[in-house]
Design a protein around this motif. Sequence first.
Motif, PDB file in Angstrom:
ATOM      1  N   TYR A 335     -18.991 -50.791  58.530  1.00  0.00           N
ATOM      2  CA  TYR A 335     -18.950 -49.327  58.642  1.00  0.00           C
ATOM      3  C   TYR A 335     -19.385 -48.674  57.338  1.00  0.00           C
ATOM      4  N   GLU A 336     -18.945 -49.204  56.206  1.00  0.00           N
ATOM      5  CA  GLU A 336     -19.256 -48.590  54.914  1.00  0.00           C
ATOM      6  C   GLU A 336     -20.759 -48.539  54.661  1.00  0.00           C
ATOM      7  N   ARG A 337     -21.497 -49.466  55.236  1.00  0.00           N
ATOM      8  CA  ARG A 337     -22.948 -49.519  55.019  1.00  0.00           C
ATOM      9  C   ARG A 337     -23.746 -48.852  56.140  1.00  0.00           C
ATOM     10  N   ALA A 338     -23.211 -48.899  57.351  1.00  0.00           N
ATOM     11  CA  ALA A 338     -23.966 -48.369  58.489  1.00  0.00           C
ATOM     12  C   ALA A 338     -23.564 -46.951  58.863  1.00  0.00           C
ATOM     13  N   GLY A 339     -22.363 -46.523  58.485  1.00  0.00           N
ATOM     14  CA  GLY A 339     -21.894 -45.197  58.900  1.00  0.00           C
ATOM     15  C   GLY A 339     -21.461 -45.187  60.348  1.00  0.00           C
ATOM     16  N   GLY A 340     -20.973 -44.036  60.804  1.00  0.00           N
ATOM     17  CA  GLY A 340     -20.385 -43.955  62.125  1.00  0.00           C
ATOM     18  C   GLY A 340     -21.350 -43.684  63.255  1.00  0.00           C
ATOM     19  N   HIS A 341     -22.478 -43.029  62.992  1.00  0.00           N
ATOM     20  CA  HIS A 341     -23.385 -42.639  64.076  1.00  0.00           C
ATOM     21  C   HIS A 341     -23.992 -43.839  64.788  1.00  0.00           C
ATOM     22  N   ALA A 342     -24.157 -44.955  64.067  1.00  0.00           N
ATOM     23  CA  ALA A 342     -24.821 -46.122  64.654  1.00  0.00           C
ATOM     24  C   ALA A 342     -24.024 -46.723  65.811  1.00  0.00           C
ATOM     25  N   TYR A 343     -22.725 -46.414  65.898  1.00  0.00           N
ATOM     26  CA  TYR A 343     -21.904 -46.986  66.963  1.00  0.00           C
ATOM     27  C   TYR A 343     -22.112 -46.271  68.297  1.00  0.00           C
ATOM     28  N   GLY A 344     -22.782 -45.114  68.286  1.00  0.00           N
ATOM     29  CA  GLY A 344     -23.119 -44.433  69.529  1.00  0.00           C
ATOM     30  C   GLY A 344     -21.932 -44.021  70.352  1.00  0.00           C
ATOM     31  N   SER A 345     -20.821 -43.669  69.707  1.00  0.00           N
ATOM     32  CA  SER A 345     -19.591 -43.365  70.422  1.00  0.00           C
ATOM     33  C   SER A 345     -18.725 -42.460  69.562  1.00  0.00           C
ATOM     34  N   ALA A 346     -17.773 -41.793  70.207  1.00  0.00           N
ATOM     35  CA  ALA A 346     -16.794 -41.005  69.449  1.00  0.00           C
ATOM     36  C   ALA A 346     -15.911 -41.903  68.601  1.00  0.00           C
ATOM     37  N   TYR A 347     -15.889 -43.208  68.920  1.00  0.00           N
ATOM     38  CA  TYR A 347     -15.038 -44.152  68.204  1.00  0.00           C
ATOM     39  C   TYR A 347     -15.900 -45.117  67.394  1.00  0.00           C
ATOM     40  N   PRO A 348     -16.123 -44.830  66.120  1.00  0.00           N
ATOM     41  CA  PRO A 348     -16.923 -45.724  65.287  1.00  0.00           C
ATOM     42  C   PRO A 348     -16.062 -46.812  64.659  1.00  0.00           C
ATOM     43  N   GLY A 349     -16.705 -47.679  63.896  1.00  0.00           N
ATOM     44  CA  GLY A 349     -15.988 -48.685  63.141  1.00  0.00           C
ATOM     45  C   GLY A 349     -15.437 -49.803  64.004  1.00  0.00           C
ATOM     46  N   PRO A 350     -14.565 -50.616  63.427  1.00  0.00           N
ATOM     47  CA  PRO A 350     -14.033 -51.781  64.159  1.00  0.00           C
ATOM     48  C   PRO A 350     -13.329 -51.420  65.459  1.00  0.00           C
ATOM     49  N   ILE A 351     -12.527 -50.348  65.477  1.00  0.00           N
ATOM     50  CA  ILE A 351     -11.832 -50.001  66.718  1.00  0.00           C
ATOM     51  C   ILE A 351     -12.842 -49.572  67.776  1.00  0.00           C
TER      52      ILE A 351
END
Length: 501
Positions: A335-351
């Motif tokens: 997450y620290e390198r990719a940021g939250g937008h790359a997850y394509g969801s309201a829920y970024p990161g590991p969760i």
Amino acid sequence: MSGRTYLGMPAFPEAAGPATRDARLRRNLRHATGTIRAKRAGAVAELPDWAELRAAGAAVKDRTLRHLDHYLEQVEEAVTAAGGTVHWAVDADEANRIVTSLVRATGEREVVKVKSMATQEIGLNAALEEAGIRVCETDLAELIVQLGDDLPSHILVPAIHRNRGEIRDIFRERMGRWGRPAPEGLGDDPAELAEAARLHLREKFLRAKVGISGANFMVAETGTLVVVESEGNGRMCLTLPETLISVVGIEKVVPTWRDLEVFLQLLPRSSTAERMNPYTSMWTGTAGAGGADGPRDFHLVLLDNGRTDALADTVGRQALRCIRCSACLNVCPVYERAGGHAYGSAYPGPIGAILTPQLRGTTTELDASLPYASSLCGACYEVCPVAIDIPRVLVHLRERVAEGGEATVRGQRTTVRPARGHAAERAAMRAARWTLDHPGALRAGQRLASRTRRLHPRRLPGPGRAWTASRDLPAVPAESFRHWWQRTRGAGSARTEGEGR
């Protein structure tokens, strides 16, 4: 402003590419997550019984999920008795239709909104705007995202990808289009930016007739909803409008006030590194007559949207324990390198990597890629205040993506087909399983690899190219451990040692 959504985003590796090359974004993320991470560690260290609290939170959530039908019926009964109205939404479309019709029934064309992950999940803002209803976000970070025609990138701090200079420019250029403009000569000092937002939002609070919220928790025994926040905007939205509509995921219920006490210790320390949230707002039904603070008309929309499907998965259901603290995001190297937008969801990161594929399925290229958006380092599990074993669920979902198998989809038990693009992976795993089951073949392969090691490339071809694009292929040793042991110790010495024991 158009309602921005995550629809149509590419798979995680492709979406993360530009972010990892954006030096300013990575600098913003590194500074913000590092600061939050350090403060959280200090706040947690103050409690000698943190491990016991963590275990208690996980136990309460698991017990509630096992009897979720009972507690949801209890919530409905208590809210109705207190003057509220409960609506059940099986998916995002139904929830959006319910909320839109409720707002239209009031005759209003503008609503104020508390920060809410559930409403982001269903795309409520876009649905309301399409119906001609203006939505005004009141959380400072959400306001920044909305004015910038942007998308949230963090659960706790949606505008974490923006620095102070960017925020100042957004306020100067966009704030006037939505209401009171930014003050002349606005600088990038945090106090100035907060004051500009306060003046802008105060006018909206005072004229708002309809408020929309989510909830951090619902207490089943009384039908009480709870919102915790740090700015006070939530309390304004929850008490001033005449009509309040709350969209809440069905997993947010806790059985009793005693259970709530556990989470009101876990959540603030894990999210904002505070001993207690500055604003903890609780309401039960409507305010009624007599001039009490609170809504005259209260509607609770209980949202499923894939949650019962996740509940049917005995491994993946632990994701429903999540209390949205964002601690896992702040320790995640991906997450620290990719940021939250790359997850394509309201829920970024590991969760998000384990929750989104369960809520939406793994049929799209994006959702099938999310379980792989992790290094499996385990830091997320270590900091989770409700002990969600995120690495275990990631591996579980990777198996589903690569191999397919039984899963619950829209309430029906079905066989999920493997995701496209994993044929080579499946073939490699089958070959590895056969080789490990046949020791003679394994020994022959090790000898061949050792003798040809000078011919091995530093980068893999074909499907392996992506893996070696950022790392060297490990060098093959001159001999295997098995061969070294036999050469140096021999069968005789091994037998002698065994007899000595």
